[in-house]
Each structure stands twice: as structure tokens, then as C-alpha cells.
Design an enzyme around this catalytic site. Structure first.
Site, short mmCIF file in Angstrom:
data_model
loop_
_atom_site.label_atom_id
_atom_site.label_comp_id
_atom_site.label_asym_id
_atom_site.label_seq_id
_atom_site.Cartn_x
_atom_site.Cartn_y
_atom_site.Cartn_z
N ASP A 24 0.46 5.26 1.83
CA ASP A 24 -0.37 5.89 2.86
C ASP A 24 -1.26 6.99 2.29
O ASP A 24 -0.81 7.83 1.51
CB ASP A 24 0.52 6.47 3.96
CG ASP A 24 1.38 5.38 4.60
OD1 ASP A 24 0.93 4.22 4.65
OD2 ASP A 24 2.51 5.71 5.03
N HIS A 31 4.80 0.21 0.20
CA HIS A 31 5.47 -0.52 1.29
C HIS A 31 4.54 -1.58 1.85
O HIS A 31 3.33 -1.54 1.64
CB HIS A 31 5.96 0.43 2.38
CG HIS A 31 4.91 1.30 2.98
ND1 HIS A 31 4.39 2.41 2.35
CD2 HIS A 31 4.25 1.22 4.17
CE1 HIS A 31 3.49 2.97 3.11
NE2 HIS A 31 3.36 2.26 4.23
N HIS A 49 0.84 -1.21 0.00
CA HIS A 49 0.00 0.00 0.00
C HIS A 49 0.87 1.24 0.00
O HIS A 49 2.10 1.17 0.11
CB HIS A 49 -0.92 0.02 1.23
CG HIS A 49 -0.20 0.22 2.52
ND1 HIS A 49 0.54 -0.75 3.13
CD2 HIS A 49 -0.10 1.31 3.32
CE1 HIS A 49 1.06 -0.30 4.25
NE2 HIS A 49 0.69 0.95 4.39
N ARG A 62 5.06 6.97 13.60
CA ARG A 62 5.00 7.48 12.22
C ARG A 62 4.49 8.91 12.15
O ARG A 62 3.43 9.22 12.68
CB ARG A 62 4.09 6.58 11.38
CG ARG A 62 4.27 6.81 9.89
CD ARG A 62 3.36 5.90 9.11
NE ARG A 62 2.06 6.52 8.93
CZ ARG A 62 1.03 5.93 8.32
NH1 ARG A 62 1.15 4.72 7.84
NH2 ARG A 62 -0.12 6.55 8.19
C1 SIN Z 1 2.94 1.52 7.62
O1 SIN Z 1 2.33 0.89 6.76
O2 SIN Z 1 2.89 2.73 7.68
C2 SIN Z 1 3.78 0.78 8.61
C3 SIN Z 1 4.95 0.13 8.00
C4 SIN Z 1 5.71 -0.67 9.02
O3 SIN Z 1 5.26 -0.80 10.17
O4 SIN Z 1 6.77 -1.20 8.68
#
Ligand code: SIN
Length: 275
Positions: free
Chosen positions: A97, A249, A95, A264
Site C-alpha cells: 500500500d 499482499h 502490491h 482498513r
Molecule cells: C488491500 O489490498 O488493502 C486489501 C486486501 C484484502 O482485501 O484482502
């Protein structure tokens, strides 16, 4: 500061830098490297929450995530957590974000606080290189399309995901559905990108879901080929800073029985235009 291209299909490692003490010149250099490489990886950056936010706002204003639990006292920082007794992780599929927003987040800056003894790596994919390798015929078709992105069946009320993630996500009233061009120009580099993702893209505008499915599946398979991807193994204090337009990612969920806690900060981007 040393910037070295990753051995995988996307990203670069940045060494010999302290992100809590950046100069304006270093910030500009990182900004350019970010647009060029899509994701930048750092080690041993034990930033306080205030320093994490300060680092992010060097690039753009914070874009507060509407659904994730926040770090206490710091609403700008989303918690990406999985406890030892939880089974489902956050971000466990390809995905990008906030693609469900009209002006999707430009980037996300993820700082590892607690990591499992083994596992919990994150995969990244390069959607600019993947687009470039498609045939001219496919590119022409994709350039004429728009796609529907939604988070209703992820963050909406009583979805399977909401049930499984429990109190880690909230606010089902915040769901949104938007359309974006399928091929967009990267706002900084101008490169053409494939702007679709497995978690939030549902179908092509004017097509049925059934008609859209085979082409979407082909494109997801194309982008996730090993030559376009890089795997990042975390340690406490590691940071990955990714561009949500030029990369995808996927947080791997292979560490059952252990805690993983990440912080994050997501920063604002602009509405995307067709390339
Ligand atoms: C996310 O998708 O923002 C998290 C990625 C992660 O936890 O590695």
C-alpha cells in the site's frame, strides 16, 4: 498473549489477546513481533470503528488513503468492498500500500466485517527473505538502482481500473509519482528489503520500460514463490496487520456473486533509505 510463527513463508498468529484492551507492554510486544514477522494475524476481534482507529494509532498516526471510499463518520477508515454484483475487487494483484508516496505507509490494519462463504483469502509474501536468497551479483546490481512508482494508471482519471471499480475509488487529482531505492533498509529491523511491487512500480530510473520489464518480471516471479508466501482465510472479526515495506499482499478474487467488506486503517511511515 501467544505469538506463533505462521507455517507459511511470512507472518505470525497472535492469540489470547483482546485488541480493545491492550496494555502498554502488550503493545510493545506486538510492535516488535510486527517488525520481526512482517504480518500479524488475529481472530475474533470485533472492534468498533473507534477501537479500530485507537488500536492503529498505538503504532503511528493514521495515513488516510486518498482514493478509497470511507466508512461513514470515520474518514480514517477506508472501505475495501466488493458487492455481489461487482466483478473487480480492490487489491487483486501483488502490491504494497501507498508505495506511490514519498513516505509510504508503514502498515495497514485490515478488519474483516463481511466475508463470502468460501474464497476471498489474502496472500502475503516476504520480500526480506526473498531478497536474501538472491545471488550476490544480483544484489549488487539491485543495490545501485532506484525505481519509479506511480498510481496514475491505477487511480488516475478514466483508467480501466477506475472504470471497473466505479464509486469505490475517487479523487484522480490525488495521483502521485515518486522514486524509491530498489533495496531499502527496514526502518525498524534494519533488514534489507526488495522495495518493488507489481501494481505500482513501472521502471528503473535511467532505464526504459522495455529494458526494465524482464528484470521486474524476474523479481516478481522470485518473490511470489510459494516458500516466501502465506495464505490467510478470513472470518468476520479477523484482522491482518501487515508491514508495507517487508511484505506484499494480494486479495484473491474467487468469490463471484458474494459480498466481501473489509475496513482498513493505514498508518504513517517514513521516507525509505537505501540499504
Ligand atoms: C488491500 O489490498 O488493502 C486489501 C486486501 C484484502 O482485501 O484482502
Amino acid at each position: 498473549m501467544r505469538i506463533t510463527k505462521s507455517e507459511g513463508g511470512v507472518g505470525a498468529h497472535v492469540d489470547e489477546v483482546d485488541l480493545s484492551k491492550l496494555t502498554a507492554d502488550q503493545t510493545a510486544e506486538l510492535d516488535a513481533a510486527w517488525a520481526e514477522h512482517g504480518v500479524l494475524f488475529y481472530r475474533d476481534q470485533h472492534l468498533t470503528p473507534e477501537q479500530h482507529i485507537e488500536f492503529a494509532t498505538r503504532f503511528a498516526e493514521v495515513d488516510i488513503n486518498k482514493f478509497f471510499k470511507k466508512v461513514e463518520g470515520h474518514p480514517q477508515i477506508a472501505q475495501v468492498a466488493k458487492e455481489a454484483d461487482q466483478e473487480v475487487n480492490i487489491g487483486g494483484a501483488w502490491h504494497t500500500d501507498h508505495s506511490y508516496d514519498l513516505a509510504p505507509a508503514r502498515g495497514s490494519i485490515l478488519l474483516a466485517r463481511e466475508v463470502p462463504p468460501i474464497g476471498g483469502d489474502t496472500l502475503f509474501a516476504n520480500v526480506a527473505d526473498a531478497y536474501e536468497e538472491l545471488s550476490e551479483g544480483m544484489k549488487t546490481t539491485l543495490e545501485s538502482l532506484r525505481a519509479i512508482h506511480t498510481n496514475a494508471d491505477v487511480f488516475g482519471a478514466n483508467t480501466e481500473y477506475a472504470k471497473k471499480t466505479g464509486d469505490r475509488i475517487a479523487n484522480p487529482e490525488g495521483v502521485s509519482t515518486v522514486t524509491h531505492p530498489v533495496v531499502v533498509a527496514h526502518p525498524q529491523s534494519g533488514r534489507k528489503l526488495l522495495y518493488l511491487n507489481l501494481a505500482f512500480t513501472r521502471y528503473f530510473e535511467g532505464w526504459t520500460r522495455e529494458e526494465s520489464k524482464p528484470l521486474l518480471e524476474f523479481l516478481y516471479g522470485h518473490v511470489s514463490q510459494e516458500r516466501f508466501t502465506t495464505r490467510f482465510a478470513w472470518q468476520p472479526g479477523s484482522i491482518a496487520m501487515w508491514d508495507n515495506r517487508s511484505t506484499w499482499h494480494w486479495a484473491l478474487n474467487d468469490y463471484q456473486g458474494h459480498r466481501r467488506l473489509m475496513h482498513r486503517v493505514t498508518i504513517k511511515g517514513e521516507e525509505l533509505t537505501a540499504a
